[in-house]
Design a protein around this motif. Sequence first.
Motif, PDB file in Angstrom:
ATOM      1  N   GLU A 398       0.827  -1.204   0.000  1.00 41.95           N
ATOM      2  CA  GLU A 398       0.000   0.000   0.000  1.00 41.95           C
ATOM      3  C   GLU A 398       0.867   1.263   0.000  1.00 41.95           C
ATOM      4  OE1 GLU A 398      -3.366   2.607   0.399  1.00 41.95           O
ATOM      5  OE2 GLU A 398      -3.144   0.536  -0.294  1.00 41.95           O
ATOM      6  N   PHE A 399       2.042   1.163   0.595  1.00 40.96           N
ATOM      7  CA  PHE A 399       2.891   2.338   0.769  1.00 40.96           C
ATOM      8  C   PHE A 399       4.121   2.344  -0.133  1.00 40.96           C
ATOM      9  CE2 PHE A 399       1.106   0.939   4.888  1.00 40.96           C
ATOM     10  CZ  PHE A 399       0.142   1.932   5.033  1.00 40.96           C
ATOM     11  N   THR A 400       4.626   1.185  -0.478  1.00 45.47           N
ATOM     12  CA  THR A 400       5.825   1.100  -1.312  1.00 45.47           C
ATOM     13  C   THR A 400       5.839  -0.224  -2.050  1.00 45.47           C
ATOM     14  OG1 THR A 400       8.252   1.071  -1.302  1.00 45.47           O
ATOM     15  CG2 THR A 400       7.160   0.183   0.640  1.00 45.47           C
ATOM     16  N   ALA A 401       6.395  -0.203  -3.264  1.00 41.43           N
ATOM     17  CA  ALA A 401       6.518  -1.428  -4.057  1.00 41.43           C
ATOM     18  C   ALA A 401       7.827  -2.162  -3.780  1.00 41.43           C
ATOM     19  CB  ALA A 401       6.420  -1.100  -5.542  1.00 41.43           C
ATOM     20  N   ILE A 402       8.667  -1.615  -2.920  1.00 40.96           N
ATOM     21  CA  ILE A 402       9.957  -2.245  -2.643  1.00 40.96           C
ATOM     22  C   ILE A 402       9.758  -3.594  -1.961  1.00 40.96           C
ATOM     23  CG2 ILE A 402      11.950  -2.086  -1.078  1.00 40.96           C
ATOM     24  CD1 ILE A 402      12.332   0.751  -1.956  1.00 40.96           C
ATOM     25  N   ARG A 403      10.516  -4.568  -2.441  1.00 45.82           N
ATOM     26  CA  ARG A 403      10.509  -5.906  -1.866  1.00 45.82           C
ATOM     27  C   ARG A 403      11.942  -6.370  -1.675  1.00 45.82           C
ATOM     28  NH1 ARG A 403       5.890  -8.783  -2.027  1.00 45.82           N
ATOM     29  NH2 ARG A 403       7.055 -10.741  -2.042  1.00 45.82           N
ATOM     30  N   LEU A 404      12.127  -7.259  -0.729  1.00 48.64           N
ATOM     31  CA  LEU A 404      13.441  -7.842  -0.471  1.00 48.64           C
ATOM     32  C   LEU A 404      13.376  -9.335  -0.783  1.00 48.64           C
ATOM     33  CD1 LEU A 404      14.397  -6.091   2.908  1.00 48.64           C
ATOM     34  CD2 LEU A 404      14.895  -5.371   0.583  1.00 48.64           C
ATOM     35  N   PRO A 405      13.936  -9.757  -1.931  1.00 40.24           N
ATOM     36  CA  PRO A 405      13.815 -11.166  -2.337  1.00 40.24           C
ATOM     37  C   PRO A 405      14.684 -12.113  -1.530  1.00 40.24           C
ATOM     38  CG  PRO A 405      15.131  -9.937  -3.922  1.00 40.24           C
ATOM     39  CD  PRO A 405      14.571  -8.929  -2.966  1.00 40.24           C
ATOM     40  N   GLY A 406      15.597 -11.589  -0.697  1.00 43.48           N
ATOM     41  CA  GLY A 406      16.409 -12.449   0.146  1.00 43.48           C
ATOM     42  C   GLY A 406      17.873 -12.506  -0.239  1.00 43.48           C
ATOM     43  N   ALA A 407      18.243 -11.897  -1.370  1.00 41.94           N
ATOM     44  CA  ALA A 407      19.641 -11.884  -1.798  1.00 41.94           C
ATOM     45  C   ALA A 407      20.400 -10.757  -1.095  1.00 41.94           C
ATOM     46  CB  ALA A 407      19.718 -11.713  -3.313  1.00 41.94           C
ATOM     47  N   VAL A 408      21.721 -10.880  -1.107  1.00 43.98           N
ATOM     48  CA  VAL A 408      22.604  -9.866  -0.525  1.00 43.98           C
ATOM     49  C   VAL A 408      23.563  -9.374  -1.603  1.00 43.98           C
ATOM     50  CG1 VAL A 408      24.426  -9.419   1.166  1.00 43.98           C
ATOM     51  CG2 VAL A 408      22.456 -10.831   1.795  1.00 43.98           C
ATOM     52  N   MET A 409      23.750  -8.063  -1.663  1.00 49.77           N
ATOM     53  CA  MET A 409      24.697  -7.462  -2.599  1.00 49.77           C
ATOM     54  C   MET A 409      25.880  -6.935  -1.800  1.00 49.77           C
ATOM     55  SD  MET A 409      23.932  -4.346  -5.247  1.00 49.77           S
ATOM     56  CE  MET A 409      25.211  -3.588  -6.243  1.00 49.77           C
ATOM     57  N   ARG A 410      27.079  -7.334  -2.201  1.00 47.45           N
ATOM     58  CA  ARG A 410      28.283  -6.886  -1.517  1.00 47.45           C
ATOM     59  C   ARG A 410      29.041  -5.922  -2.421  1.00 47.45           C
ATOM     60  NH1 ARG A 410      28.853  -9.238   3.087  1.00 47.45           N
ATOM     61  NH2 ARG A 410      30.886  -8.230   3.338  1.00 47.45           N
ATOM     62  N   GLY A 411      29.480  -4.808  -1.841  1.00 42.21           N
ATOM     63  CA  GLY A 411      30.208  -3.835  -2.626  1.00 42.21           C
ATOM     64  C   GLY A 411      30.733  -2.701  -1.777  1.00 42.21           C
ATOM     65  N   ASN A 412      31.424  -1.763  -2.443  1.00 48.92           N
ATOM     66  CA  ASN A 412      31.992  -0.625  -1.723  1.00 48.92           C
ATOM     67  C   ASN A 412      31.836   0.685  -2.485  1.00 48.92           C
ATOM     68  OD1 ASN A 412      33.813  -1.055  -3.790  1.00 48.92           O
ATOM     69  ND2 ASN A 412      35.640  -0.897  -2.497  1.00 48.92           N
ATOM     70  N   TYR A 413      30.909   0.712  -3.472  1.00 49.90           N
ATOM     71  CA  TYR A 413      30.739   1.899  -4.312  1.00 49.90           C
ATOM     72  C   TYR A 413      29.322   2.431  -4.105  1.00 49.90           C
ATOM     73  CZ  TYR A 413      31.287   4.842  -8.487  1.00 49.90           C
ATOM     74  OH  TYR A 413      31.392   5.905  -9.359  1.00 49.90           O
ATOM     75  N   PHE A 414      29.220   3.707  -3.708  1.00 46.76           N
ATOM     76  CA  PHE A 414      27.939   4.269  -3.291  1.00 46.76           C
ATOM     77  C   PHE A 414      27.722   5.638  -3.921  1.00 46.76           C
ATOM     78  CE2 PHE A 414      29.358   1.372  -0.047  1.00 46.76           C
ATOM     79  CZ  PHE A 414      28.212   0.696   0.341  1.00 46.76           C
ATOM     80  N   GLY A 415      26.464   6.021  -4.002  1.00 46.44           N
ATOM     81  CA  GLY A 415      26.111   7.347  -4.480  1.00 46.44           C
ATOM     82  C   GLY A 415      25.045   7.979  -3.608  1.00 46.44           C
ATOM     83  N   ALA A 416      25.102   9.308  -3.491  1.00 45.66           N
ATOM     84  CA  ALA A 416      24.121  10.068  -2.706  1.00 45.66           C
ATOM     85  C   ALA A 416      23.647  11.232  -3.553  1.00 45.66           C
ATOM     86  CB  ALA A 416      24.748  10.564  -1.410  1.00 45.66           C
ATOM     87  N   PHE A 417      22.327  11.475  -3.584  1.00 45.55           N
ATOM     88  CA  PHE A 417      21.778  12.487  -4.477  1.00 45.55           C
ATOM     89  C   PHE A 417      20.407  12.927  -3.976  1.00 45.55           C
ATOM     90  CE2 PHE A 417      19.924   8.564  -5.764  1.00 45.55           C
ATOM     91  CZ  PHE A 417      20.991   7.694  -5.998  1.00 45.55           C
ATOM     92  N   GLU A 418      19.963  14.065  -4.467  1.00 44.95           N
ATOM     93  CA  GLU A 418      18.605  14.521  -4.195  1.00 44.95           C
ATOM     94  C   GLU A 418      17.681  14.171  -5.348  1.00 44.95           C
ATOM     95  OE1 GLU A 418      16.800  15.775  -1.474  1.00 44.95           O
ATOM     96  OE2 GLU A 418      18.573  14.765  -0.710  1.00 44.95           O
ATOM     97  N   GLY A 419      18.160  14.282  -6.559  1.00 45.36           N
ATOM     98  CA  GLY A 419      17.398  13.834  -7.726  1.00 45.36           C
ATOM     99  C   GLY A 419      18.221  12.801  -8.458  1.00 45.36           C
TER     100      GLY A 419
END
Length: 582
Positions: A398-419
């Motif tokens: 009802e509030f969000t379509a996000i789902r967590l299928p159970g997998a894990v992603m490992r990494g060290n590269y990230f981004g931050a943004f407003e748009g």
Amino acid sequence: MMYAIIRKRGGGAMEQYQNFKLSIYCTVQDVMKLPDTYPAFLQDLAFFQKHLKLSKVYIETYRDDTVDSEKLLRVKDFFNRAGIETATGITTVNAGSGKGNIASAMCYTDAGQLDELRRLFERMAGEFDEIMIDDFLSTNCACDTCREAKGGQTWEQFRLRKMTEVCRDFIIAPARAVNPKVKITIKYPTWMHSFQRLGYNPETQPFMFDATYSGTETRHTTYSFFRNPRYTSYSLIRWLQSCPPHNNRGGWFDPYLCDNPLNSFVEQAYLTLFAKPEELTLFCYGSLKDTKFIPLLGHELSRMDAFLGSLGRPAGVKTYIPYHSDGEGNVYDFLGMCGVPCDPVAVFPQEPCTVLLTASSACDPDVLALARKHLTAGSDVAFTAGFVRLMQDRGLEEFTAIRLPGAVMRGNYFGAFEGCWDTAVRYNYSGKEIGMPVADWKLNDCDYKAAMFSESMPNPLVTHNNYGGGRAYFINIPDDYADLYWLPDTVLDKYRMHLSRALPVRIEGQAKVALFPYDNRTFVLQSFLEHGTVVRVFIKGDAAELTRLDGGGKIERLYRAGGESVFELALTPGGHAPFSWK
């Protein structure tokens, strides 16, 4: 002969701190070792009196062993003559059952142990007007009689009911029959998410007892088995303060595992006092006498007492942790260590504010209805990864379509943004590889604020959907909660910015800097770093300067932008700084 320094004000009253009472707990073993003459007793007490302004002492009656009444009452008289208020205490362990329970837990279906418990409380009520119950008014006993009494109930159901009955029938009733004016306090331990398994019932017990107390002993957080970061020394007391009838009156900590670094000891005091309790209790007399902890603590308590009265009521991001709930452990404490001022509550908030929901929140069957009401009223609700995992097939869509299928992603590269499509994106590498739950989402259904990146595989960390007049946030959490500390500052800034949207103050900077806001335009910053750091502070509206409440002067505004006044300041290693603004 050297006597204790008994500091008194005019009129004979003991000198005390202005904003809290300081108490110390004497175990049975401590009491037995105290001298039997008053001059020798004063010598023994002199170390504490030199450095601290003690208001009260808890003189324990029972802990595996007991102190005879003659000795106990003599010690009580000595402390009273020294100008220190007295109460008694008890630790309900190992009443000789021989059952080998973990941590010497009592068996509360054993008639002999129940009778011993009743007689102890009758005795204490006859000798004192106040009783403190230390940790372990709980049980893990699974003997034949306990299993028979449990029947078809879960251990949680059985122990919650059993311990409520024990408190009523074998503690409170017999004590008050002997002494109708006796005040009894139950201390809850640091390990909140084990309460229901072991029978602690903060839904019923606070109404039965005169007061509750909080165990804020987080110790060295790397080597302790409590699974708590330092922020728990603040959050547990706040959660218990939120439990009706709101009668939590203090916090209690100890020196164990705190020798190196020494700051780990006084940080427990800092965070306990940031929660504005009435009383602070030190455990215990024998473990603290003639140690390096006490001179340092005395200095810091006097320094804090000078500004604590200027702080209002604690505020923050209301984090809904229902009674008897479990899930995602102390994830909100790890966020607190990163500058998100989480403020746990036992009852879902009714006032306008941001509410954070964790896996523990999902234990309330009405939580989604409460979230819908809160969002449609115009406030924000944030769902952690653990909450999404539990609720994604139970109406969360009802509030969000996000789902967590159970997998894990490992990494060290990230981004931050407003748009997510603009050029003002800050890409950074973390200091280590981090495992994040993979989030499946619908493109353009939500707005993205931070993400982990891999080739053709972005993984959202902070998103929001508009719902009614509020925002429904998704907050991704690493598999190892402590990996939050390794996220790039620019990514953590998005966690802070959006979770603090309803607050008048937020911060930017490194992890392991906590923000404690209050309701009167004051706040405290606490660094847990081993080195100095620079923090940016954002105040909503037009604030020309920040004033340090501990006499540290003023800080002028750098600039105004986006309706906020921006300041920059430096924090010392492990230091804290209180501020106000107009």
